[in-house]
Design an enzyme around this catalytic site. Structure first.
Site, PDB file in Angstrom:
ATOM      1  N   ARG A 136       2.041  -6.264  10.245  1.00 48.25           N
ATOM      2  CA  ARG A 136       1.268  -5.118  10.739  1.00 48.25           C
ATOM      3  C   ARG A 136       1.603  -4.784  12.198  1.00 48.25           C
ATOM      4  O   ARG A 136       1.721  -3.610  12.559  1.00 48.25           O
ATOM      5  CB  ARG A 136      -0.218  -5.383  10.551  1.00 48.25           C
ATOM      6  N   TYR A 175     -12.436  -2.713  -3.347  1.00 40.92           N
ATOM      7  CA  TYR A 175     -12.949  -2.651  -1.973  1.00 40.92           C
ATOM      8  C   TYR A 175     -14.482  -2.570  -1.929  1.00 40.92           C
ATOM      9  O   TYR A 175     -15.045  -2.091  -0.929  1.00 40.92           O
ATOM     10  CB  TYR A 175     -12.327  -1.461  -1.240  1.00 40.92           C
ATOM     11  N   THR A 186      -6.054  -6.764  10.837  1.00 35.79           N
ATOM     12  CA  THR A 186      -6.240  -5.460  10.178  1.00 35.79           C
ATOM     13  C   THR A 186      -5.732  -4.303  11.046  1.00 35.79           C
ATOM     14  O   THR A 186      -5.039  -3.406  10.568  1.00 35.79           O
ATOM     15  CB  THR A 186      -7.751  -5.250   9.884  1.00 35.79           C
ATOM     16  N   HIS A 193      -2.105  -5.385   1.663  1.00 34.00           N
ATOM     17  CA  HIS A 193      -3.375  -6.085   1.440  1.00 34.00           C
ATOM     18  C   HIS A 193      -3.083  -7.525   1.060  1.00 34.00           C
ATOM     19  O   HIS A 193      -2.165  -7.793   0.292  1.00 34.00           O
ATOM     20  CB  HIS A 193      -4.155  -5.420   0.297  1.00 34.00           C
ATOM     21  N   ARG A 235      -2.224 -14.098   5.069  1.00 35.93           N
ATOM     22  CA  ARG A 235      -3.037 -13.443   6.106  1.00 35.93           C
ATOM     23  C   ARG A 235      -2.337 -13.540   7.462  1.00 35.93           C
ATOM     24  O   ARG A 235      -2.319 -12.585   8.239  1.00 35.93           O
ATOM     25  CB  ARG A 235      -4.439 -14.070   6.195  1.00 35.93           C
ATOM     26  N   ASN A 284      -2.071   0.286   7.192  1.00 39.50           N
ATOM     27  CA  ASN A 284      -1.594  -1.021   7.670  1.00 39.50           C
ATOM     28  C   ASN A 284      -0.749  -1.756   6.630  1.00 39.50           C
ATOM     29  O   ASN A 284      -0.624  -2.979   6.652  1.00 39.50           O
ATOM     30  CB  ASN A 284      -2.762  -1.856   8.193  1.00 39.50           C
ATOM     31  N   GLU A 305      -9.738 -11.026  -7.245  1.00 38.77           N
ATOM     32  CA  GLU A 305      -8.845  -9.867  -7.107  1.00 38.77           C
ATOM     33  C   GLU A 305      -7.663  -9.947  -8.075  1.00 38.77           C
ATOM     34  O   GLU A 305      -7.237  -8.935  -8.627  1.00 38.77           O
ATOM     35  CB  GLU A 305      -8.334  -9.786  -5.666  1.00 38.77           C
ATOM     36  N   LYS A 356       0.815  -1.219   0.000  1.00 41.24           N
ATOM     37  CA  LYS A 356       0.000   0.000   0.000  1.00 41.24           C
ATOM     38  C   LYS A 356       0.855   1.280   0.000  1.00 41.24           C
ATOM     39  O   LYS A 356       2.059   1.226   0.285  1.00 41.24           O
ATOM     40  CB  LYS A 356      -0.918  -0.032   1.234  1.00 41.24           C
ATOM     41  N   PHE A 416     -15.593   3.998   6.773  1.00 36.40           N
ATOM     42  CA  PHE A 416     -14.220   4.321   6.357  1.00 36.40           C
ATOM     43  C   PHE A 416     -14.000   4.194   4.842  1.00 36.40           C
ATOM     44  O   PHE A 416     -12.890   4.399   4.357  1.00 36.40           O
ATOM     45  CB  PHE A 416     -13.213   3.449   7.110  1.00 36.40           C
TER      46      PHE A 416
HETATM   47  P1  IDP Z   1      -7.923  -6.454   5.693  1.00 40.16           P
HETATM   48  O1  IDP Z   1      -7.045  -5.522   4.886  1.00 40.16           O
HETATM   49  O2  IDP Z   1      -7.219  -6.985   6.916  1.00 40.16           O
HETATM   50  O3  IDP Z   1      -8.564  -7.544   4.863  1.00 40.16           O
HETATM   51  P2  IDP Z   1     -10.562  -5.191   5.749  1.00 40.16           P
HETATM   52  O4  IDP Z   1     -11.532  -5.321   6.876  1.00 40.16           O
HETATM   53  O5  IDP Z   1     -10.854  -5.939   4.489  1.00 40.16           O
HETATM   54  O6  IDP Z   1      -9.123  -5.561   6.313  1.00 40.16           O
HETATM   55  O7  IDP Z   1     -10.436  -3.648   5.422  1.00 40.16           O
HETATM   56  C1  IDP Z   1      -9.793  -3.201   4.231  1.00 40.16           C
HETATM   57  C2  IDP Z   1      -8.894  -2.046   4.578  1.00 40.16           C
HETATM   58  O8  IDP Z   1      -9.708  -0.943   5.004  1.00 40.16           O
HETATM   59  C3  IDP Z   1      -7.936  -2.279   5.747  1.00 40.16           C
HETATM   60  O9  IDP Z   1      -6.779  -2.981   5.395  1.00 40.16           O
HETATM   61  C4  IDP Z   1      -7.653  -0.869   6.192  1.00 40.16           C
HETATM   62  O10 IDP Z   1      -6.699  -0.220   5.343  1.00 40.16           O
HETATM   63  C5  IDP Z   1      -9.026  -0.209   6.006  1.00 40.16           C
HETATM   64  N1  IDP Z   1      -9.838  -0.271   7.245  1.00 40.16           N
HETATM   65  C6  IDP Z   1     -10.449  -1.357   7.769  1.00 40.16           C
HETATM   66  N2  IDP Z   1     -11.113  -1.055   8.895  1.00 40.16           N
HETATM   67  C7  IDP Z   1     -10.938   0.269   9.080  1.00 40.16           C
HETATM   68  C8  IDP Z   1     -11.379   1.195  10.102  1.00 40.16           C
HETATM   69  O11 IDP Z   1     -12.085   0.846  11.055  1.00 40.16           O
HETATM   70  N3  IDP Z   1     -10.950   2.484   9.954  1.00 40.16           N
HETATM   71  C9  IDP Z   1     -10.178   2.916   8.902  1.00 40.16           C
HETATM   72  N4  IDP Z   1      -9.750   2.078   7.950  1.00 40.16           N
HETATM   73  C10 IDP Z   1     -10.105   0.772   8.034  1.00 40.16           C
HETATM   74 MG    MG Z   2     -10.024  -7.497   3.415  1.00 38.33          MG
END
Ligand code: IDP
Ligand code: MG
Length: 157
Positions: free
Chosen positions: A111, A58, A100, A124, A94, A121, A135, A18, A66
């Site tokens: 992370r 996304y 996350t 992805h 993962r 973070n 994807e 990212k 968010f």
């Molecule tokens: P992941 O990347 O671990 O699969 P997801 O829940 O799919 O997590 O969320 C996608 C991305 O959205 C996260 O990696 C992060 O960059 C962002 N994100 C997720 N939850 C939040 C939040 O509560 N606040 C702000 N950004 C978030």
């Molecule tokens: Mg995800």
């Protein structure tokens, strides 16, 4: 010439390095941590995601509070997209990334060790085998993927 067969349990997954990882010069370290798990790169490109690609990638988060910020963040500067291949690739990636929210991620994960907050973070990774296939198609055409079974003679396996 001997052709190595791909293990039937081998899978592929999409990884995005990212914008925050690129800006903080962490791309190499993240890729190294994934390679150290025995995974191999079978596709890679640098690109800046546009809004349409980000919204598509996304889409599952469309209704989340968010979402707007996430699309703005992921399109803010260039990223590296990769396809990793190996045994249980989705799960291994993962686990190597960690949760996350870096505050909740296990020590030793990318992370937990390196990320700043839940949005920034660093990386992805697809969350299931089905999602991974969708994807990967979003970012790569078939001829950009040096699949181990198909391209064993290219010696990336
Ligand atoms: P992941 O990347 O671990 O699969 P997801 O829940 O799919 O997590 O969320 C996608 C991305 O959205 C996260 O990696 C992060 O960059 C962002 N994100 C997720 N939850 C939040 C939040 O509560 N606040 C702000 N950004 C978030
Ligand atoms: Mg995800």
């Amino acid at each position: 010439m001997q052709v190595r067969q791909t293990d039937p349990k081998e899978g592929t997954s999409l990884v995005l390095i990212k914008p925050d990882a690129m800006q903080r010069r962490l791309a190499g370290q993240i890729i190294s941590r994934l390679e150290a798990q025995g995974l191999r790169i079978v596709a890679a490109k640098m690109l800046q995601m546009d809004k349409a690609l980000a919204q598509h990638h996304y889409a599952i988060h469309e209704s989340k509070p968010f979402f707007h910020d996430l699309v703005a963040f992921i399109t803010s500067s260039p990223i590296i997209a990769l396809v990793f291949q190996g045994k249980n690739a989705v799960e291994v990636i993962r686990q190597t990334m960690g949760e996350t929210d870096p505050a909740k991620a296990k020590p030793g994960t990318i992370r937990a060790d390196l990320a700043l907050d839940i949005q920034h973070n660093l990386v992805h990774g697809s969350d299931s085998i089905e999602t991974a296939l969708q994807e990967i198609q979003l970012f790569f055409s078939k001829d950009e993927i040096f699949d181990c079974g198909r391209d064993a003679e290219k010696r990336i396996c």
